[in-house]
Design a protein around this motif. Structure first.
Motif, PDB file in Angstrom:
ATOM      1  N   ALA A   1      36.804  33.507  38.784  1.00 42.73           N
ATOM      2  CA  ALA A   1      36.363  34.769  39.389  1.00 42.73           C
ATOM      3  C   ALA A   1      37.424  35.369  40.306  1.00 42.73           C
ATOM      4  O   ALA A   1      37.377  36.571  40.603  1.00 42.73           O
ATOM      5  CB  ALA A   1      35.070  34.549  40.170  1.00 42.73           C
ATOM      6  N   ASP A   2      38.384  34.571  40.742  1.00 35.46           N
ATOM      7  CA  ASP A   2      39.397  35.046  41.691  1.00 35.46           C
ATOM      8  C   ASP A   2      40.758  35.298  41.052  1.00 35.46           C
ATOM      9  O   ASP A   2      41.734  35.560  41.759  1.00 35.46           O
ATOM     10  CB  ASP A   2      39.564  34.019  42.819  1.00 35.46           C
ATOM     11  CG  ASP A   2      38.292  33.841  43.642  1.00 35.46           C
ATOM     12  OD1 ASP A   2      37.537  34.820  43.765  1.00 35.46           O
ATOM     13  OD2 ASP A   2      38.059  32.722  44.136  1.00 35.46           O
ATOM     14  N   LEU A   3      40.840  35.231  39.722  1.00 32.92           N
ATOM     15  CA  LEU A   3      42.113  35.490  39.058  1.00 32.92           C
ATOM     16  C   LEU A   3      42.572  36.922  39.306  1.00 32.92           C
ATOM     17  O   LEU A   3      41.768  37.858  39.318  1.00 32.92           O
ATOM     18  CB  LEU A   3      41.982  35.251  37.547  1.00 32.92           C
ATOM     19  CG  LEU A   3      41.767  33.810  37.097  1.00 32.92           C
ATOM     20  CD1 LEU A   3      41.603  33.741  35.585  1.00 32.92           C
ATOM     21  CD2 LEU A   3      42.925  32.920  37.534  1.00 32.92           C
ATOM     22  N   GLU A   4      43.879  37.090  39.492  1.00 30.53           N
ATOM     23  CA  GLU A   4      44.451  38.408  39.723  1.00 30.53           C
ATOM     24  C   GLU A   4      45.308  38.805  38.531  1.00 30.53           C
ATOM     25  O   GLU A   4      45.911  37.947  37.867  1.00 30.53           O
ATOM     26  CB  GLU A   4      45.296  38.379  40.999  1.00 30.53           C
ATOM     27  CG  GLU A   4      44.478  38.042  42.244  1.00 30.53           C
ATOM     28  CD  GLU A   4      45.335  37.985  43.492  1.00 30.53           C
ATOM     29  OE1 GLU A   4      46.506  38.405  43.422  1.00 30.53           O
ATOM     30  OE2 GLU A   4      44.834  37.526  44.534  1.00 30.53           O
ATOM     31  N   PRO A   5      45.384  40.113  38.234  1.00 27.98           N
ATOM     32  CA  PRO A   5      46.134  40.565  37.052  1.00 27.98           C
ATOM     33  C   PRO A   5      47.572  40.076  37.016  1.00 27.98           C
ATOM     34  O   PRO A   5      48.099  39.762  35.943  1.00 27.98           O
ATOM     35  CB  PRO A   5      46.067  42.098  37.172  1.00 27.98           C
ATOM     36  CG  PRO A   5      44.807  42.355  37.926  1.00 27.98           C
ATOM     37  CD  PRO A   5      44.691  41.228  38.914  1.00 27.98           C
ATOM     38  N   GLU A   6      48.240  39.963  38.176  1.00 24.89           N
ATOM     39  CA  GLU A   6      49.640  39.556  38.175  1.00 24.89           C
ATOM     40  C   GLU A   6      49.832  38.109  37.732  1.00 24.89           C
ATOM     41  O   GLU A   6      50.947  37.691  37.421  1.00 24.89           O
ATOM     42  CB  GLU A   6      50.253  39.745  39.564  1.00 24.89           C
ATOM     43  CG  GLU A   6      49.639  38.880  40.642  1.00 24.89           C
ATOM     44  CD  GLU A   6      50.261  39.154  42.007  1.00 24.89           C
ATOM     45  OE1 GLU A   6      50.127  38.271  42.870  1.00 24.89           O
ATOM     46  OE2 GLU A   6      50.858  40.216  42.199  1.00 24.89           O
ATOM     47  N   MET A   7      48.736  37.345  37.672  1.00 25.15           N
ATOM     48  CA  MET A   7      48.823  35.980  37.172  1.00 25.15           C
ATOM     49  C   MET A   7      48.837  35.922  35.647  1.00 25.15           C
ATOM     50  O   MET A   7      49.400  34.989  35.063  1.00 25.15           O
ATOM     51  CB  MET A   7      47.646  35.142  37.676  1.00 25.15           C
ATOM     52  CG  MET A   7      47.566  34.976  39.165  1.00 25.15           C
ATOM     53  SD  MET A   7      46.057  34.050  39.608  1.00 25.15           S
ATOM     54  CE  MET A   7      46.198  34.019  41.401  1.00 25.15           C
ATOM     55  N   THR A   8      48.208  36.902  35.011  1.00 20.30           N
ATOM     56  CA  THR A   8      48.001  36.831  33.566  1.00 20.30           C
ATOM     57  C   THR A   8      48.556  38.019  32.783  1.00 20.30           C
ATOM     58  O   THR A   8      48.663  37.935  31.559  1.00 20.30           O
ATOM     59  CB  THR A   8      46.494  36.711  33.259  1.00 20.30           C
ATOM     60  OG1 THR A   8      45.798  37.817  33.839  1.00 20.30           O
ATOM     61  CG2 THR A   8      45.927  35.415  33.833  1.00 20.30           C
ATOM     62  N   ASP A   9      48.892  39.126  33.453  1.00 21.75           N
ATOM     63  CA  ASP A   9      49.455  40.275  32.736  1.00 21.75           C
ATOM     64  C   ASP A   9      50.805  39.900  32.125  1.00 21.75           C
ATOM     65  O   ASP A   9      51.519  39.042  32.640  1.00 21.75           O
ATOM     66  CB  ASP A   9      49.655  41.459  33.683  1.00 21.75           C
ATOM     67  CG  ASP A   9      48.340  42.179  33.986  1.00 21.75           C
ATOM     68  OD1 ASP A   9      47.320  41.828  33.366  1.00 21.75           O
ATOM     69  OD2 ASP A   9      48.354  43.077  34.860  1.00 21.75           O
ATOM     70  N   ARG A  10      51.160  40.581  31.054  1.00 21.15           N
ATOM     71  CA  ARG A  10      52.418  40.272  30.370  1.00 21.15           C
ATOM     72  C   ARG A  10      53.608  40.586  31.272  1.00 21.15           C
ATOM     73  O   ARG A  10      53.676  41.646  31.904  1.00 21.15           O
ATOM     74  CB  ARG A  10      52.537  41.056  29.066  1.00 21.15           C
ATOM     75  CG  ARG A  10      53.808  40.693  28.273  1.00 21.15           C
ATOM     76  CD  ARG A  10      53.815  41.315  26.889  1.00 21.15           C
ATOM     77  NE  ARG A  10      55.024  40.940  26.141  1.00 21.15           N
ATOM     78  CZ  ARG A  10      55.179  39.804  25.481  1.00 21.15           C
ATOM     79  NH1 ARG A  10      54.196  38.926  25.446  1.00 21.15           N
ATOM     80  NH2 ARG A  10      56.299  39.542  24.825  1.00 21.15           N
ATOM     81  N   PHE A  11      54.545  39.646  31.308  1.00 20.16           N
ATOM     82  CA  PHE A  11      55.774  39.797  32.080  1.00 20.16           C
ATOM     83  C   PHE A  11      56.934  39.327  31.211  1.00 20.16           C
ATOM     84  O   PHE A  11      56.853  38.286  30.568  1.00 20.16           O
ATOM     85  CB  PHE A  11      55.711  38.956  33.364  1.00 20.16           C
ATOM     86  CG  PHE A  11      57.005  38.921  34.135  1.00 20.16           C
ATOM     87  CD1 PHE A  11      57.298  39.912  35.056  1.00 20.16           C
ATOM     88  CD2 PHE A  11      57.932  37.914  33.917  1.00 20.16           C
ATOM     89  CE1 PHE A  11      58.502  39.899  35.758  1.00 20.16           C
ATOM     90  CE2 PHE A  11      59.137  37.881  34.616  1.00 20.16           C
ATOM     91  CZ  PHE A  11      59.421  38.881  35.537  1.00 20.16           C
ATOM     92  N   GLU A  12      58.004  40.119  31.160  1.00 18.89           N
ATOM     93  CA  GLU A  12      59.183  39.765  30.385  1.00 18.89           C
ATOM     94  C   GLU A  12      60.422  39.857  31.266  1.00 18.89           C
ATOM     95  O   GLU A  12      60.535  40.758  32.106  1.00 18.89           O
ATOM     96  CB  GLU A  12      59.364  40.702  29.187  1.00 18.89           C
ATOM     97  CG  GLU A  12      58.242  40.631  28.156  1.00 18.89           C
ATOM     98  CD  GLU A  12      58.554  41.463  26.915  1.00 18.89           C
ATOM     99  OE1 GLU A  12      59.741  41.848  26.743  1.00 18.89           O
ATOM    100  OE2 GLU A  12      57.640  41.737  26.134  1.00 18.89           O
TER     101      GLU A  12
END
Length: 371
Positions: free
Chosen positions: A328-339
Motif C-alpha cells: 500500500a505504500d509503494l511509490e511510483p519512483e520505485m517501479t516506474d521504468r527507468f533507463e
C-alpha cells in the motif's frame, strides 16, 4: 537499512537436494525452517520449531505426508496443521504452524516471503529459463553455495557497477545500460577481455575468450538470470546461463548460490565436448568467485560518493526499496521504468592506454631477459 526481509521469491537451491526423504534445516529470514518432501514428492516448508514444546522438526522424521517432531511425535502436514498426536484423543483446533509457499521450477526450489503475510504476487513470478539443463545439448547445473557475512543489499549494487569489470574480472564493457521497471532490474552490456591479463583461462586451460554479451536481470529481490554469450578466438559463440541468487539468513548474512549451465560447444572430432564444457564452466566460476571475494571483505556504504561513470547506484537502491515496503505504500519512483545508458568513451580510452602500457612493459621485460 530496513529491519525486515524482502518480499518475493527466494531460491533455496536445487530441489533434488531436498528429495531424499529426510527433513532439511534452512536458516532464513531470521528463522529456522524445515523442508521435506511428502509422499507425492511435493516439497513443503514449515517453521522448524514445533508449536507444542519447541522441538526441532528438522531433527525429526518424515512419516508419510507429515513431519514428526522428535520430542513428542506430533505430526505436522505441509499445510501447517497438526494432523495427529499418537498419544492424544484429539488434535487441538489451534494446533497450527506457519507454512511457507513453495515452488519448484527449472530444477530449483523457491520459497515466498512476505512480511505482510500475503500470498505470492502473480506479477512477481520467476520466468522459465531459456536454455539450461532442461534443454537438449546443455550441461547440468554446476551449483555452488557459500555463506557471506554482510547485508544482502551489497550483492545487488553489482548490477550497476560498470568499472569493476576491468579491475576485478579482467575485462571491460564497451556498452553498458541499466533498465528498471516493476519488479525487474536489468544490466545489458557488451565487453572485451583484457589482453594483458588472462589468469582464469591459463589456470583452467580453456579456450581464449575475446569478450562477451550479457543480459543480466533480477526478477524480484534475490534471483538473477544472466543470459551470457561468450565469444572465443578459436570457437563459435557459446551460450551460458548464470544464475545468481541468495536468501537472507539474518540482517547481516546471506546464503549466496550460483548455478552455471552452458550449451556444449562444437568441437573437432578428436576433442571431448564435455571436457571442454567443464573447463568453460570452471572459468565462469572463477569470474564469479572474484565478486565473492570482494563481498566478503568490503563494508557497507549507505551514502556512497560517486562519479558520473559509477552509474545509477541510488536509483537501483530506490528500486530495491520496493521489496521492503508495504504494498500500500509503494511509490511510483520505485517501479516506474527507468533507463540509463552509460557513456563508456572515457573509461575505455583510459583502460586501453593502461593495457598498452602493461603490454609494452611485458615486452621490454622479455627483451631484457633474452639479452
Amino acid at each position: 537499512m530496513p529491519t525486515r526481509f524482502a518480499r518475493g521469491w527466494h531460491c533455496l537451491g536445487l530441489e533434488k537436494k531436498y528429495r531424499d526423504g529426510k527433513p532439511h534445516t534452512v536458516n532464513a529470514f531470521g528463522k529456522k525452517l524445515v523442508v521435506f518432501s511428502d509422499s507425492k514428492g511435493d516439497l513443503k516448508i514449515l517453521d522448524a520449531y514445533c508449536r507444542h514444546m519447541g522441538g526441532d522438526l528438522s531433527q525429526g522424521e518424515v512419516k508419510g505426508d507429515e513431519i514428526a517432531c522428535p520430542f513428542h511425535d506430533w505430526r505436522w502436514g505441509g499445510d501447517g496443521r497438526c494432523k495427529q498426536i499418537p498419544y492424544a484423543r484429539r488434535v487441538p483446533l489451534r494446533a497450527r504452524t506457519q507454512a511457507w509457499p513453495a515452488m519448484c521450477q527449472d530444477g530449483m526450489l523457491f520459497v515466498w516471503n512476505d512480511p505482510e503475510g500475503n500470498p505470492p504476487i502473480a506479477e512477481q513470478a520467476i520466468p522459465r529459463i531459456d536454455g539450461g539443463p532442461d534443454t537438449e545439448g546443455w550441461t547440468d547445473w554446476a551449483w555452488y553455495e557459500t555463506r557471506v557475512d554482510t547485508n544482502c543489499r551489497e550483492i545487488i549494487d553489482n548490477l550497476v557497477d560498470m568499472a569493476h569489470f576491468f579491475y576485478v574480472h579482467h575485462a571491460f564493457p564497451t556498452y553498458f545500460k541499466n533498465t528498471f521497471e516493476g519488479h525487474t532490474a536489468a544490466q545489458i552490456q557488451r565487453g572485451v577481455s583484457r589482453e594483458d591479463l588472462r589468469p582464469a583461462e591459463k589456470a583452467i586451460g580453456g579456450p581464449k575468450r575475446t569478450g562477451n554479451t550479457s543480459i543480466a536481470t533480477y526478477h524480484g529481490p534475490s534471483f538473477m538470470i544472466d543470459d551470457l554469450i561468450y565469444h572465443y578466438e578459436s570457437l563459435d559463440d557459446v551460450r551460458t546461463v548464470l544464475i545468481n541468487c541468495h536468501y537472507p539468513i539474518d540482517e547481516n548474512s546471506f546464503m549466496l548460490m550460483y548455478g552455471i549451465s552452458l550449451q556444449r560447444p562444437e568441437v573437432a572430432d578428436d576433442e571431448d565436448p564435455e571436457v571442454l564444457a567443464q573447463k568453460m564452466v570452471q572459468t565462469t566460476r572463477i569470474g564469479f568467485e572474484q565478486d565473492v571475494a570482494i563481498w566478503r571483505n568490503k563494508t557497507r556504504i549507505d551514502n556512497p560518493l560517486l562519479c558520473e561513470e559509477d552509474g545509477p547506484v541510488y536509483q537501483l537502491r530506490r528500486w530495491y526499496d520496493q521489496f521492503y515496503t508495504d504494498v500500500a505504500d509503494l511509490e511510483p519512483e520505485m517501479t516506474d521504468r527507468f533507463e540509463f545508458e552509460l557513456d563508456t568513451t572515457k573509461p575505455v580510452e583510459a583502460w586501453q592506454r593502461e593495457i598498452e602500457v602493461n603490454l609494452a612493459r611485458r615486452a621490454a621485460a622479455l627483451e631484457s631477459q633474452d639479452a
